[in-house]
Design a protein around this motif. Sequence first.
Motif, mmCIF file in Angstrom:
data_model
loop_
_atom_site.group_PDB
_atom_site.id
_atom_site.type_symbol
_atom_site.label_atom_id
_atom_site.label_comp_id
_atom_site.label_asym_id
_atom_site.label_seq_id
_atom_site.Cartn_x
_atom_site.Cartn_y
_atom_site.Cartn_z
ATOM 1 N N THR A 17 0.826 -1.211 0.000
ATOM 2 C CA THR A 17 0.000 0.000 0.000
ATOM 3 C C THR A 17 0.861 1.263 0.000
ATOM 4 O O THR A 17 0.341 2.363 -0.089
ATOM 5 N N TRP A 18 2.163 1.119 0.111
ATOM 6 C CA TRP A 18 3.064 2.259 0.176
ATOM 7 C C TRP A 18 3.322 2.812 -1.223
ATOM 8 O O TRP A 18 3.231 2.090 -2.212
ATOM 9 N N ALA A 19 3.659 4.091 -1.311
ATOM 10 C CA ALA A 19 3.899 4.756 -2.591
ATOM 11 C C ALA A 19 5.379 5.099 -2.737
ATOM 12 O O ALA A 19 6.057 5.397 -1.748
ATOM 13 N N LYS A 20 5.862 5.079 -3.972
ATOM 14 C CA LYS A 20 7.242 5.499 -4.260
ATOM 15 C C LYS A 20 7.369 6.948 -3.811
ATOM 16 O O LYS A 20 6.562 7.795 -4.168
ATOM 17 N N TYR A 21 8.355 7.247 -3.010
ATOM 18 C CA TYR A 21 8.500 8.562 -2.386
ATOM 19 C C TYR A 21 8.976 9.633 -3.361
ATOM 20 O O TYR A 21 9.859 9.411 -4.177
ATOM 21 N N SER A 22 8.361 10.811 -3.234
ATOM 22 C CA SER A 22 8.871 12.032 -3.862
ATOM 23 C C SER A 22 8.592 13.170 -2.879
ATOM 24 O O SER A 22 7.562 13.167 -2.193
ATOM 25 N N ALA A 23 9.502 14.115 -2.788
ATOM 26 C CA ALA A 23 9.432 15.175 -1.771
ATOM 27 C C ALA A 23 8.095 15.920 -1.702
ATOM 28 O O ALA A 23 7.627 16.210 -0.607
ATOM 29 N N PRO A 24 7.442 16.250 -2.825
ATOM 30 C CA PRO A 24 6.183 16.995 -2.726
ATOM 31 C C PRO A 24 5.059 16.255 -1.981
ATOM 32 O O PRO A 24 4.100 16.873 -1.531
ATOM 33 N N MET A 25 5.187 14.947 -1.829
ATOM 34 C CA MET A 25 4.146 14.167 -1.152
ATOM 35 C C MET A 25 3.933 14.632 0.286
ATOM 36 O O MET A 25 2.811 14.611 0.792
#
Length: 145
Positions: A17-25
């Motif tokens: 359920t986790w998402a690939k991280y990007s700073a704007p998240m």
Amino acid sequence: MMKSNLIAAAEIDRLDTWAKYSAPMCGSCISSCCTLPVEVKIKDLIRIGIVDEFEMGDPPKNIAKRLQKEGIVERFNQKSGIFTLQRMSNNDCLYLDRKSRMCTIYEIRPDTCRNHPRVGPRPGYCAYVPKAVERKNSSEKLMVF
């Protein structure tokens, strides 16, 4: 109708359920990472200000016992020297402001938090849960992605 103030906790066992991280998240998230267990070392406890440098000579087990009594530490792993910070009843970190969902000790936060999500249960991914946004002229809530 009563509004729910519950915040969904990160599902550490459901890494799919986790998402690939990007700073704007981070700006549009409910701080779900702040519901994960926070493992800290003695240097983090000193930085936070709940252990003073003079206590470094004390056995960590004694420090853990004191912090457990004070409700700051949930457990201590003597073998690794890692303390796990206590969480609130809704799984929020002790240092997370319930209303703003911002860290109250951000400048002095533990290394675990500083290094997330580069390290953790799934490096490079985060347990992103978007904030609900109220629509004007409606009691409907929208999820922002």
